[in-house]
Design a protein around this motif. Structure first.
Motif, PDB file in Angstrom:
ATOM      1  N   ILE A 253       1.618   6.673  -7.003  1.00  0.00           N
ATOM      2  CA  ILE A 253       0.625   7.676  -7.402  1.00  0.00           C
ATOM      3  C   ILE A 253       1.213   9.082  -7.301  1.00  0.00           C
ATOM      4  CG2 ILE A 253      -1.584   8.730  -6.770  1.00  0.00           C
ATOM      5  CD1 ILE A 253      -2.513   5.948  -5.883  1.00  0.00           C
ATOM      6  N   ILE A 254       1.872   9.360  -6.168  1.00  0.00           N
ATOM      7  CA  ILE A 254       2.448  10.699  -5.961  1.00  0.00           C
ATOM      8  C   ILE A 254       3.546  10.980  -6.984  1.00  0.00           C
ATOM      9  CG2 ILE A 254       3.753  12.140  -4.356  1.00  0.00           C
ATOM     10  CD1 ILE A 254       2.303  10.663  -2.075  1.00  0.00           C
TER      11      ILE A 254
ATOM     12  N   THR B 293      -6.843   0.371  -2.525  1.00  0.00           N
ATOM     13  CA  THR B 293      -5.746   1.260  -2.910  1.00  0.00           C
ATOM     14  C   THR B 293      -5.018   0.752  -4.150  1.00  0.00           C
ATOM     15  OG1 THR B 293      -5.428   1.741  -0.554  1.00  0.00           O
ATOM     16  CG2 THR B 293      -3.689   2.431  -2.054  1.00  0.00           C
ATOM     17  N   THR B 294      -4.790  -0.558  -4.210  1.00  0.00           N
ATOM     18  CA  THR B 294      -4.120  -1.132  -5.380  1.00  0.00           C
ATOM     19  C   THR B 294      -4.944  -0.910  -6.633  1.00  0.00           C
ATOM     20  OG1 THR B 294      -3.077  -2.827  -4.005  1.00  0.00           O
ATOM     21  CG2 THR B 294      -3.148  -3.232  -6.372  1.00  0.00           C
TER      22      THR B 294
ATOM     23  N   VAL C 113       0.819  -1.212   0.000  1.00  0.00           N
ATOM     24  CA  VAL C 113       0.000   0.000   0.000  1.00  0.00           C
ATOM     25  C   VAL C 113       0.856   1.266   0.000  1.00  0.00           C
ATOM     26  CG1 VAL C 113      -1.720   1.323   1.277  1.00  0.00           C
ATOM     27  CG2 VAL C 113      -1.985  -1.151   1.047  1.00  0.00           C
ATOM     28  N   PRO C 114       1.870   1.396   0.878  1.00  0.00           N
ATOM     29  CA  PRO C 114       2.726   2.595   0.798  1.00  0.00           C
ATOM     30  C   PRO C 114       3.426   2.736  -0.555  1.00  0.00           C
ATOM     31  CG  PRO C 114       3.060   1.470   2.885  1.00  0.00           C
ATOM     32  CD  PRO C 114       2.221   0.565   2.051  1.00  0.00           C
ATOM     33  N   LYS C 115       3.834   1.597  -1.135  1.00  0.00           N
ATOM     34  CA  LYS C 115       4.487   1.664  -2.444  1.00  0.00           C
ATOM     35  C   LYS C 115       3.527   2.172  -3.520  1.00  0.00           C
ATOM     36  CE  LYS C 115       7.832  -2.055  -1.562  1.00  0.00           C
ATOM     37  NZ  LYS C 115       8.243  -3.436  -1.933  1.00  0.00           N
ATOM     38  N   ILE C 116       2.264   1.720  -3.458  1.00  0.00           N
ATOM     39  CA  ILE C 116       1.261   2.179  -4.417  1.00  0.00           C
ATOM     40  C   ILE C 116       1.029   3.681  -4.258  1.00  0.00           C
ATOM     41  CG2 ILE C 116      -1.181   2.054  -5.057  1.00  0.00           C
ATOM     42  CD1 ILE C 116       0.348  -0.307  -6.061  1.00  0.00           C
ATOM     43  N   ILE C 117       0.927   4.134  -3.017  1.00  0.00           N
ATOM     44  CA  ILE C 117       0.721   5.568  -2.760  1.00  0.00           C
ATOM     45  C   ILE C 117       1.902   6.380  -3.277  1.00  0.00           C
ATOM     46  CG2 ILE C 117       0.509   7.304  -0.934  1.00  0.00           C
ATOM     47  CD1 ILE C 117      -1.020   5.216   0.698  1.00  0.00           C
TER      48      ILE C 117
ATOM     49  N   PRO D 185       3.770  -0.969  -8.438  1.00  0.00           N
ATOM     50  CA  PRO D 185       3.945   0.486  -8.263  1.00  0.00           C
ATOM     51  C   PRO D 185       4.427   1.192  -9.536  1.00  0.00           C
ATOM     52  CG  PRO D 185       4.808  -0.685  -6.372  1.00  0.00           C
ATOM     53  CD  PRO D 185       4.485  -1.724  -7.400  1.00  0.00           C
TER      54      PRO D 185
ATOM     55  N   CYS E  38       2.516   4.185 -11.343  1.00  0.00           N
ATOM     56  CA  CYS E  38       3.221   5.434 -11.637  1.00  0.00           C
ATOM     57  C   CYS E  38       3.032   5.839 -13.099  1.00  0.00           C
ATOM     58  CB  CYS E  38       4.700   5.271 -11.308  1.00  0.00           C
ATOM     59  SG  CYS E  38       5.697   6.758 -11.580  1.00  0.00           S
TER      60      CYS E  38
ATOM     61  N   GLY F 255      -4.686   2.429  -8.365  1.00  0.00           N
ATOM     62  CA  GLY F 255      -3.512   2.637  -9.215  1.00  0.00           C
ATOM     63  C   GLY F 255      -3.507   1.803 -10.462  1.00  0.00           C
TER      64      GLY F 255
END
Length: 396
Positions: free
Chosen positions: A13-14, A244-245, A6-10, A179, A183, A248
């Motif tokens: 996105i950023i 969340t995944t 989840v942090p990697k996906i976020i 991720p 991205c 993305g």
């Protein structure tokens, strides 16, 4: 410190948004190129994933596999129909208060705009999605009936080994690169201007659609929690990684590996989650149906096209079946819907190559990730229900 998915996906996105907004076009195209190569590999693996998981899921349901398949399909289709009908009633009552025809020209400027990769590598799937689902049904039901008898054990062992291979591919080749895929998606959307233009023009439509997604998911998990005797709020908490995944990847099928882990956290038995999650990833499109129906209503209002329940319901019923072929790629649902938009827009304005349909694509793509996230989250609500039904039947 090892980061979770989840942090990697976020982060993806950023980074995608920042790269698309501030970096040169060549850098953006490089990211999109790498993401596109992975996307083609993912599309190659997805039918095999469906074939392996759905076949084993059905084959392991040794008692009444056909009934469970029927019940799962009916629940998924019913949820999709409810989502589309709910969306129309909300859109028909709220949208006229803030939609005017002068937004059409602004949206048409970004319809069809995309960032081209430097090159692409074609990796044609050995099966398309529908063929994989149908073959999985045939093999799974046959193995369920023949396993342990004079024939069937050899093929069952082969499919089980094949499923293990797919597990390894997902663990070591798919999940680590998700991720990057995320991205690249956000780089393309940000650089081409779709996201900011559409949100700037129709942000109220966007918010209404997202609100409808959350309302439907809340109802689904409340019902699932009640039937499955589980805490619905804990079920929703466990679904966060899958949601969340999907935001993305914009692909129900691509989110299957993560969604399987969500189902495991919800206490769904292995044979049920390996059956329901891949199956519903291809037949349960409640979130996409909400988005498509709302966007179609918005387009009709912007262009003064008459729309009413009598035209929307047949469209929803037809698309609920047609979208079975759509989950393999971002935007797959709207591309599947294009040949059927004439049912709402009429024969002339519903031309798939015309400006009205191009506008529909532009509207939908920006919101596609949220519809996909709603789809996959609803899959786990269904999995909880089916798991309870299965355990009740076994006890009896």
């Amino acid at each position: 410190m090892k980061l979770g998915l989840v942090p990697k996906i976020i982060i993806g996105i950023i980074l995608g948004t920042l790269i698309g907004q501030y970096m040169p076009t060549e850098v953006c195209r490089l990211v999109v190129t790498l993401s596109g190569i992975f996307s083609n590999f993912l599309k190659f693996v997805i039918p095999m994933m469906i074939l392996a998981y759905v076949t084993m899921g059905i084959a392991d349901l040794t008692q009444g596999a056909g009934k469970r398949l029927l019940i799962t399909a009916l629940l998924a289709y019913g949820s999709t129909l409810i989502g589309g009908t709910f969306s129309f009633f909300v859109a028909d009552n709220l949208f006229p208060s803030f939609i005017s025809s002068n937004v059409t020209e602004q949206l048409s400027k970004v319809a069809g705009v995309t960032l081209e990769p430097f090159f692409s590598i074609s990796i044609p799937p050995i099966l398309d999605t529908i063929s994989a689902v149908v073959l999985a049904f045939i093999l799974g039901l046959s193995l369920s009936a023949l396993k342990g008898k004079t024939i069937g054990d050899t093929l069952y062992g082969t499919v089980k080994d094949f499923s293990g291979i797919i597990d390894a591919v997902l663990t070591h080749a798919i999940i680590p690169f998700l991720p990057l895929y995320v991205c690249g998606t956000f780089v393309d959307m940000t650089k081409s201007g779709k996201t900011f233009v559409i949100l700037g023009v129709l942000w109220k439509v966007f918010l209404v659609v997202i609100a409808m997604h959350f309302i439907l998911l809340f109802v689904q998990f409340m019902v699932a929690g009640t039937i499955g005797h589980k805490n619905p709020f804990m079920l929703m908490k466990n679904q966060v990684p899958g949601y969340t995944t999907a935001l993305g990847t914009q692909s129900s099928a691509a989110t299957i590996p993560v969604n399987l882990e969500c189902a495991k956290a919800n206490g769904v038995s292995e044979q049920i989650r390996n059956f329901v999650i891949p199956l519903c990833a291809n037949i349960h499109m409640c979130g996409s149906m909400i988005t498509i129906t709302a966007c179609a209503t918005a387009v009709c209002l912007m262009n003064q096209i008459p729309i009413h329940l009598g035209t929307v319901v047949p469209f929803i019923m037809t698309l609920g079946i047609a979208m079975v072929a759509s989950p393999g790629a971002p935007g797959g649902s709207i591309m599947t819907a294009l040949p059927f938009l004439w049912m709402i827009f009429g024969k002339q304005l519903g031309d798939p190559n015309g400006p009205i349909c191009a506008l529909m694509v532009a509207l939908y793509i920006t919101q596609d990730s949220f519809g996909t996230a709603c789809n996959v989250s609803g899959d786990n609500a269904i999995a909880v229900v089916i798991d309870k039904v299965y355990k009740t039947w076994i006890e009896k």
